[in-house]
Design an enzyme around this catalytic site. Structure first.
Site, short mmCIF file in Angstrom:
data_model
loop_
_atom_site.label_atom_id
_atom_site.label_comp_id
_atom_site.label_asym_id
_atom_site.label_seq_id
_atom_site.Cartn_x
_atom_site.Cartn_y
_atom_site.Cartn_z
N LYS A 84 53.94 33.52 39.86
CA LYS A 84 53.12 33.90 38.70
C LYS A 84 53.91 34.87 37.84
O LYS A 84 54.44 35.87 38.35
CB LYS A 84 51.82 34.53 39.22
CG LYS A 84 50.63 34.37 38.32
CD LYS A 84 49.38 34.83 39.07
CE LYS A 84 48.16 34.76 38.22
NZ LYS A 84 47.02 35.41 38.85
O1 G3P Z 1 43.15 35.10 37.60
C1 G3P Z 1 43.12 36.18 36.72
C2 G3P Z 1 42.15 37.16 37.21
O2 G3P Z 1 42.60 37.69 38.41
C3 G3P Z 1 41.79 38.23 36.26
O3 G3P Z 1 40.44 38.40 36.42
O4 G3P Z 1 38.31 39.57 36.38
O5 G3P Z 1 40.45 40.86 36.44
O6 G3P Z 1 39.77 39.66 34.38
P1 G3P Z 1 39.71 39.70 35.86
#
Ligand code: G3P
Length: 219
Positions: A84
């Site tokens: 990633k």
């Molecule tokens: O896959 C991306 C994710 O981990 C981000 O999620 O909820 O931190 O915006 P969030």
């Protein structure tokens, strides 16, 4: 649409794996930090459960050469690792080098169609538009997923769209409707997505009716 879990919590992965829907896991440094464990230890445990399924593991520097070296190292941990990479200038350089090396990548932190196009054209195998974080600032996260799907499909690119940063069951349904190839979900979201009050009421009525019928049959 494939379902991935966005977590490094082993118990959550084991639980959702029993549902028969789990095609991959995505992590990021914040998610790994929550485990309180060493980066490689936490990732290795996830890799062991996931077998040959996708596990996205994020690189830890915004420097193309270091990203490429980290990517190569992660692939020694497991051949199901997808590297990633944050979508920056250095990230694009690393994505193109990793593609040449045959190492699969997931371009993350995608907040605009331009970023998505550049990452896909640089060679990312997956790109991850962040739906929830865009919605948080009043933008249209799902619209971006749709635009990214259309772009890679219309241009025949070998790149799949991971609808990421999902917060609600609506995000999940909308991701499917606009053709996201993959949705990566927090554990709590998958639990919520399965629930419906009519389902609970319906099941209770079915079971109660049968218990009542059994009582009558015994009389
Ligand atoms: O896959 C991306 C994710 O981990 C981000 O999620 O909820 O931190 O915006 P969030």
């Amino acid at each position: 649409m494939d379902f991935y879990l966005d977590t490094a919590d082993i118990n959550q992965i084991k639980e959702i794996d029993k549902w028969g829907i789990l095609r991959g896991v995505t992590t990021n440094p914040s998610i790994i930090a929550k485990t309180g464990r060493d980066y490689q230890d936490a990732v290795s445990e996830v890799l062991a459960i996931m077998g040959n399924r996708h596990v996205s593991v994020e690189t830890l520097k915004d420097d193309a050469d270091i990203i490429v070296e980290q990517g190569k190292k992660y692939r020694e941990w497991g051949n199901n690792v997808v590297v990633k990479v944050a979508t920056t200038e250095e990230g694009l350089k690393a994505l193109s080098q990793l593609r040449k090396l045959g190492i699969p990548t997931n371009a993350t932190l995608i907040f605009s169609l331009n970023q998505g196009i550049l990452a896909a054209e640089a060679g990312a195998n997956y790109i991850s538009p962040f739906v929830g974080r865009l919605d948080d600032i009043g933008s249209d996260g799902i619209g971006l997923v749709e635009d990214c799907v259309n772009y890679v499909e219309e241009n025949g690119l070998d790149c799949k769209i991971i609808s990421a940063s999902l917060r609600s069951p609506q995000h999940l349904e909308e991701s499917a409707k606009v053709g996201a190839h993959i949705a990566t979900c927090p554990y709590s979201l998958l639990q919520k997505a399965l629930k419906h009050p009519l389902n609970d009421l319906g099941l209770k009525a079915f079971l109660d009716d049968w218990e009542e019928a059994k009582r009558k049959l015994k009389k």
